[in-house]
Design a protein around this motif. Structure first.
Motif, short mmCIF file in Angstrom:
data_model
loop_
_atom_site.label_atom_id
_atom_site.label_comp_id
_atom_site.label_asym_id
_atom_site.label_seq_id
_atom_site.Cartn_x
_atom_site.Cartn_y
_atom_site.Cartn_z
N GLU A 1 25.92 63.62 65.25
CA GLU A 1 24.48 63.37 65.20
C GLU A 1 23.70 64.68 65.28
O GLU A 1 23.97 65.54 66.11
CB GLU A 1 24.06 62.45 66.33
N CYS B 1 23.06 58.93 57.23
CA CYS B 1 22.21 58.32 58.26
C CYS B 1 22.59 56.87 58.47
O CYS B 1 23.23 56.23 57.63
CB CYS B 1 20.73 58.45 57.88
N HIS C 1 17.18 62.29 65.24
CA HIS C 1 16.82 60.88 65.03
C HIS C 1 15.30 60.77 65.01
O HIS C 1 14.57 61.68 65.42
CB HIS C 1 17.43 59.98 66.10
N HIS D 1 16.06 55.45 63.39
CA HIS D 1 16.81 56.04 62.28
C HIS D 1 17.54 57.27 62.82
O HIS D 1 16.93 58.13 63.44
CB HIS D 1 15.84 56.45 61.17
N SER E 1 19.47 56.13 53.49
CA SER E 1 18.14 56.17 54.10
C SER E 1 17.32 54.95 53.71
O SER E 1 16.51 54.46 54.51
CB SER E 1 17.41 57.46 53.71
N THR F 1 11.87 63.54 57.84
CA THR F 1 13.14 63.65 58.57
C THR F 1 13.33 65.10 58.97
O THR F 1 12.77 66.01 58.35
CB THR F 1 14.34 63.21 57.71
N PHE G 1 20.37 60.51 62.06
CA PHE G 1 20.89 61.37 61.00
C PHE G 1 21.98 62.27 61.55
O PHE G 1 21.86 62.83 62.64
CB PHE G 1 19.75 62.23 60.43
#
Length: 355
Positions: free
Chosen positions: A304, A265, A307, A245, A226, A324, A247
């Motif tokens: 995924e 991530c 995001h 970003h 991260s 997040t 995740f």
């Protein structure tokens, strides 16, 4: 202010590899740590079909609770992954999407907890059938000259500040020191990626690591996935390049089934005429032979989940936007509730066809 102290290449590499080896010897069970892949990313299967099950459990809910609001992240569907939610009984919940990034979630409101919970406990299980496909952006391998173009308004969420990624200050100062090519977003992205790998030893146990605090990462020059990618995003945005970003949940390439309770991530940045380009600088730092592959490629290791940062859920949570959205959020009577557990299990599917 960030102070830059020049080091010789030999001395810098000695520090980097000493810290890396120390990190390898540590446990990797931290929430934001990443597993050590045995199969190289570039040699993983191009497609993986999996059955995936997530379990969300609320425990020790106060007996006098009047209302519970629960948001559970639901895996994304996009060009890289096909996701089918097999579970049909949502236990009174509904699927919603956050208004800014479109992340999916299961939302449920419980208005009479005493009647619906058993001994203060609620468990919600979601089952999926998924297919993950390798993504490779060919231009990222050859680095052709690209021209910076004004991004569409749809990319506005990927420009400017996020709470822990302020553009002005250390981020802008770092961008100036790297001497990035102007008007060349693809080559600038590769320069930022290489800089992070060359200057940031991976250490997810460093005090302050794991939040994606870009200013902290600039100052400490270490961190976890991260932290690497928060710096990448911030420097990219300082040049007017949209960056995001992402995740996901990692699944071992060497085990046909298993469980995981942590996430990984990476970042992606947008280039006109090419689109989104994925980068995984932290894994490239840990696996040097995969450095070229992990710029512009995503293997089938991760599914995924969400995001973006500073996320406002749907319906909106009473608390602050989430840094997040990688695990469920519960609010009891409008206040965050800590008694939430989330885990994920997977198994290779042997049946033919896609979900």
């Amino acid at each position: 202010m960030v102070i830059f102290i020049p080091m010789t290449s030999l001395f810098r590499n000695m520090i980097r590899h000493s810290l890396f080896l120390a990190g390898v010897l540590m446990s990797i069970s931290s929430l934001s740590g990443t597993a050590q892949a045995q199969t190289p990313y570039s040699q993983m299967p191009k497609r993986r079909s999996l059955s995936v099950t997530t379990t969300c459990a609320l425990t020790d809910v106060p007996s006098d609770a009047r209302q519970i609001d629960l948001w559970i992240p639901v895996f994304s569907e996009n060009d890289r992954q096909t996701v089918r939610l097999v579970t049909t009984d949502l236990q009174g919940g509904r699927i919603t999407r956050d208004p800014k990034f479109g992340n999916r979630m299961l939302y449920r409101r419980i208005t009479d907890p005493a009647k619906e919970l058993t001994n203060g406990t609620l468990t919600i299980v979601l089952s999926y059938e998924v297919e993950i496909r390798e993504q490779v952006v060919a231009a990222a391998k050859t680095l052709p000259s690209t021209v910076k173009v004004a991004p569409d308004r749809a990319l506005d969420p990927y420009l400017g500040d996020w709470n822990l990624i302020p553009i002005a200050g250390p981020i802008t100062e770092l961008a100036a020191r790297i001497d990035l090519p102007k008007g060349e977003p693809l080559r600038a992205g590769r320069r930022i990626y290489d800089y992070l790998i060359d200057t940031m030893p991976y250490n997810y146990r460093a005090p302050g690591a794991g939040r994606g605090d870009a200013v902290w990462a600039c100052d400490s020059k270490t961190g976890d996935c991260s932290d690497y990618h928060s710096v990448f995003i911030g420097v990219s945005r300082s040049l007017g390049i949209p960056a995001d970003h992402v995740f996901g949940v990692p699944f071992s390439p060497d085990k046909p089934s298993g469980e995981t309770a942590y996430y990984h991530c990476w970042a992606r940045f947008w280039v006109g005429g090419i689109g989104w380009v994925p980068v995984d600088a932290s894994e490239a730092d840990k696996h040097p032979t995969e450095r070229d592959y992990l710029f512009g490629s995503l293997s089938t290791r991760c599914l995924e989940l969400s995001h973006g940062r500073d996320i406002v859920l749907e319906p909106r949570q009473a608390g602050e936007p989430l840094n997040t959205f990688v695990k469920p959020l519960a609010e009891v009577d409008g206040k965050p509730f800590a008694g939430v557990r989330w885990s994920c299990a997977y198994g290779e599917r042997t049946d033919a066809g896609s979900p």
